[in-house]
Design an enzyme around this catalytic site. Sequence first.
Site, PDB file in Angstrom:
ATOM      1  CD  GLU A   1      90.216 -42.029  55.167  1.00  0.00           C
ATOM      2  OE1 GLU A   1      91.166 -41.237  55.267  1.00  0.00           O
ATOM      3  OE2 GLU A   1      90.224 -43.012  54.405  1.00  0.00           O
TER       4      GLU A   1
ATOM      5  CE1 TYR B   1      83.991 -41.386  45.121  1.00  0.00           C
ATOM      6  CE2 TYR B   1      85.390 -39.709  44.145  1.00  0.00           C
ATOM      7  CZ  TYR B   1      84.141 -40.241  44.370  1.00  0.00           C
ATOM      8  OH  TYR B   1      83.024 -39.614  43.851  1.00  0.00           O
ATOM      9  CB  SER B   2      89.236 -45.236  50.534  1.00  0.00           C
ATOM     10  OG  SER B   2      89.075 -44.484  51.703  1.00  0.00           O
TER      11      SER B   2
ATOM     12  CE1 TYR C   1      81.287 -42.902  52.192  1.00  0.00           C
ATOM     13  CE2 TYR C   1      83.299 -43.630  53.291  1.00  0.00           C
ATOM     14  CZ  TYR C   1      82.155 -43.917  52.561  1.00  0.00           C
ATOM     15  OH  TYR C   1      81.900 -45.216  52.186  1.00  0.00           O
TER      16      TYR C   1
ATOM     17  CB  CYS D   1      86.731 -47.196  56.314  1.00  0.00           C
ATOM     18  SG  CYS D   1      86.904 -46.116  54.877  1.00  0.00           S
TER      19      CYS D   1
END
Length: 378
Positions: free
Chosen positions: A376, A156-157, A378, A336
């Site tokens: 980044e 997790y960022s 996901y 992101c």
Amino acid sequence: MAHCAAASQIAFAVPVGSDSTLRKSVLKTSSISFSDRSWAPALSLDLKSNKNGRLQSQNVVCMSVQQANKSKVEVAPVELEDAKDPPLNLYKPKEPYTATIVSVERIVGPKAPGETCHIVIDHGGNVPYWEGQSYGVIPPGENPKKPGAPHNVRLYSIASTRYGDNFDGKTGSLCVRRAVYYDPETGKEDPSKAGVCSNFLCDSKPGDKIRITGPAGKIMLLPEDDPKATHIMIATGTGVAPYRGYLRRMFMESVPKKFEGLAWLFLGVANTDSLLYDEEFTKYLQEYPDHFRYDKALSREQKNKNGGKMYVQDKIEEYSDEIFKLLDNGAHIYFCGLKGMMPGIQDTLKRVAEERGESWEAKLSQLKKNKQWHVEVY
């Protein structure tokens, strides 16, 4: 992935879990002082749980600090500025660090699809990180695919600066959307297919223990060698997490590296109730109009130029000429969020480049070579 006025105000974290006995809560706060800054908060929360014990609606919730007179918050310890290189993988999956949940706070409104929580974790200063890095979380229980073994790490960022939400270097914050699954035939929620880690985090309560790894990642580190640089930040949903850290460092905290450039945030979410950290970002816009821009793409409330839903790539296209000029002048651009955001964005950028008589492939190659391109997803 590496995967929300004249008087100053700070909103407090409110524990939000699956306790179905929690019906209403009114949070009363008193004035707090950080150094010589006075913070006088006042919040009223209306919490309601549904039959599953989940929080359904909540009036005013945000982990934001709104400041008077553009004063900045003092941070400590200053030694966190001294490291030449970012901390990396201080704790690995086989030997994670056991941290403590400080607070869990729902940060979306009642009309948001899904639930997103802001989670503050106390690491005691033992798992330091830089803005843009991620923590790994190992949820309790065993891996169903490997009986007897722990769950795999979920990344997790981190949604806070290295000083954390308490500005003392001892906490880190995550922005987590609860992953749920609805059966397409019945339309009912199937708890057996719910996201293990996201539900563990969103159901956590203050004092609960949590196993973390990391910090991880270099891709999204905030370059600070040029204080006058331009940073274009593009996010969908919880992908806004690292940018919250960037912006707090740029505009909220009194740090040695003064930001004098331009930060431009594009945030794509479903509707107004889904906006994350909107109060914080709006405050920066009011206080630093020459250094911050903030554009929202609300897919269920706004239309693009063709009359379709407004997605973040449509908002980028609106400002494409300006964005390309900034990139030509050395701006950094960050992406992101869900990986599904990238094809649409890439298609838009390619079309714009071709309209400008440029090769997108050549331009992208140059951006990567110059380390201006940060992704980044996901």
